[in-house]
Write a protein that holds these residues in place. Structure first.
Motif, PDB file in Angstrom:
ATOM      1  N   PRO A  10       0.966  -1.205   0.185  1.00 28.99           N
ATOM      2  CA  PRO A  10       0.051  -0.307   0.411  1.00 28.99           C
ATOM      3  C   PRO A  10       1.132   1.452   0.170  1.00 28.99           C
ATOM      4  O   PRO A  10       0.463   2.588  -0.316  1.00 28.99           O
ATOM      5  CB  PRO A  10      -0.884   0.149   1.154  1.00 28.99           C
ATOM      6  CG  PRO A  10      -0.043  -1.173   2.269  1.00 28.99           C
ATOM      7  CD  PRO A  10       0.727  -2.118   1.127  1.00 28.99           C
ATOM      8  N   ASP A  11       2.163   1.056   0.074  1.00 28.35           N
ATOM      9  CA  ASP A  11       3.124   2.217   1.004  1.00 28.35           C
ATOM     10  C   ASP A  11       3.982   2.077   0.376  1.00 28.35           C
ATOM     11  O   ASP A  11       4.968   1.457   0.813  1.00 28.35           O
ATOM     12  CB  ASP A  11       3.180   3.178   1.620  1.00 28.35           C
ATOM     13  CG  ASP A  11       3.939   4.176   1.951  1.00 28.35           C
ATOM     14  OD1 ASP A  11       4.682   4.344   1.189  1.00 28.35           O
ATOM     15  OD2 ASP A  11       2.857   4.942   2.942  1.00 28.35           O
ATOM     16  N   ASP A  34       5.501   5.420  -6.771  1.00 28.39           N
ATOM     17  CA  ASP A  34       4.650   4.251  -7.085  1.00 28.39           C
ATOM     18  C   ASP A  34       4.940   2.625  -7.273  1.00 28.39           C
ATOM     19  O   ASP A  34       5.059   1.814  -7.293  1.00 28.39           O
ATOM     20  CB  ASP A  34       2.932   4.563  -6.882  1.00 28.39           C
ATOM     21  CG  ASP A  34       2.541   5.247  -6.340  1.00 28.39           C
ATOM     22  OD1 ASP A  34       3.000   6.010  -5.010  1.00 28.39           O
ATOM     23  OD2 ASP A  34       1.603   6.192  -7.553  1.00 28.39           O
ATOM     24  N   THR A  49       2.751  -0.175  -5.551  1.00 29.78           N
ATOM     25  CA  THR A  49       1.227   0.714  -5.600  1.00 29.78           C
ATOM     26  C   THR A  49       0.015  -0.215  -6.027  1.00 29.78           C
ATOM     27  O   THR A  49       0.216   0.384  -6.576  1.00 29.78           O
ATOM     28  CB  THR A  49       1.871   1.916  -4.968  1.00 29.78           C
ATOM     29  OG1 THR A  49       2.731   2.682  -4.163  1.00 29.78           O
ATOM     30  CG2 THR A  49       0.741   2.717  -3.818  1.00 29.78           C
ATOM     31  N   LYS A  50      -0.209  -0.936  -4.940  1.00 31.23           N
ATOM     32  CA  LYS A  50      -1.377  -1.170  -5.031  1.00 31.23           C
ATOM     33  C   LYS A  50      -2.584  -1.117  -3.957  1.00 31.23           C
ATOM     34  O   LYS A  50      -2.013  -1.449  -2.597  1.00 31.23           O
ATOM     35  CB  LYS A  50      -1.157  -2.677  -5.304  1.00 31.23           C
ATOM     36  CG  LYS A  50      -1.203  -2.831  -6.134  1.00 31.23           C
ATOM     37  CD  LYS A  50      -1.368  -2.142  -7.867  1.00 31.23           C
ATOM     38  CE  LYS A  50      -0.671  -2.785  -9.373  1.00 31.23           C
ATOM     39  NZ  LYS A  50      -0.268  -2.479 -10.215  1.00 31.23           N
ATOM     40  N   GLN A  51      -3.625  -0.094  -3.701  1.00 37.83           N
ATOM     41  CA  GLN A  51      -4.270   0.449  -2.817  1.00 37.83           C
ATOM     42  C   GLN A  51      -5.106  -1.152  -2.547  1.00 37.83           C
ATOM     43  O   GLN A  51      -5.512  -1.642  -2.949  1.00 37.83           O
ATOM     44  CB  GLN A  51      -5.092   1.714  -2.613  1.00 37.83           C
ATOM     45  CG  GLN A  51      -3.662   2.878  -3.229  1.00 37.83           C
ATOM     46  CD  GLN A  51      -3.359   2.665  -1.924  1.00 37.83           C
ATOM     47  OE1 GLN A  51      -3.487   3.005  -0.398  1.00 37.83           O
ATOM     48  NE2 GLN A  51      -2.248   3.257  -1.934  1.00 37.83           N
ATOM     49  N   THR A  54      -8.220  -2.958  -3.804  1.00 38.69           N
ATOM     50  CA  THR A  54      -8.640  -2.901  -5.499  1.00 38.69           C
ATOM     51  C   THR A  54      -8.189  -3.801  -5.840  1.00 38.69           C
ATOM     52  O   THR A  54      -7.841  -5.211  -4.924  1.00 38.69           O
ATOM     53  CB  THR A  54      -7.555  -2.238  -6.391  1.00 38.69           C
ATOM     54  OG1 THR A  54      -6.002  -2.860  -5.647  1.00 38.69           O
ATOM     55  CG2 THR A  54      -7.260  -0.745  -5.676  1.00 38.69           C
TER      56      THR A  54
END
Length: 136
Positions: A10-11, A34, A49-51, A54
């Protein structure tokens, strides 16, 4: 043929700090804010980065609490106990303390994003110790 290890997080900044501190990996290339390449293992590691929430695969949504997956990383090290300490200082979660096994020494942990990994040091027999004396 080459393979790359992609790890959704996520970060990326927090993940970069974790993986460089825990495993001594170094930043190769950055692709914006990202996406980062880490070097130092036999295959490059790409943090993406993949929130949370999703879509990942199929209808499965990404989540970063501890989760089970049939695929995980085994990191082969010279000193499991030292690697566990480095990992914990970097933010890993210890799930199974270091223990001796017929093939060497192993500990099971998770990164701060819920991905499991093992730290493993082989003894002289390695996985052949599991054959129980068989020659096959």
């Amino acid at each position: 043929m080459t393979f790359l290890l992609n790890i959704d997080v996520p970060d990326v900044a927090v993940a970069t700090t974790f993986y460089t501190t825990a495993f001594g990996l170094t930043v190769g290339r950055r692709f914006g804010t990202d996406f980062v390449e880490l070097l130092g293992w036999p295959a490059p590691v790409y943090l993406l980065t993949k929130q949370a929430g999703t879509l990942g695969a199929g209808d499965d949504r990404r989540r970063y609490e501890r989760h089970w997956t049939p695929l995980h990383i085994d990191v082969v090290v010279d000193d499991v106990d030292g690697a566990v300490e480095r990992g914990l200082r970097a933010g890993a979660i210890l799930e199974t303390p270091a223990r001796d096994a017929p093939y060497g020494r192993i500990a099971m942990l998770a990164d701060p994003f819920g991905h499991g990994f093992c730290l493993l040091a082989f003894n002289a027999k390695g996985y052949d110790a599991l054959l129980g004396g068989r020659a096959d």
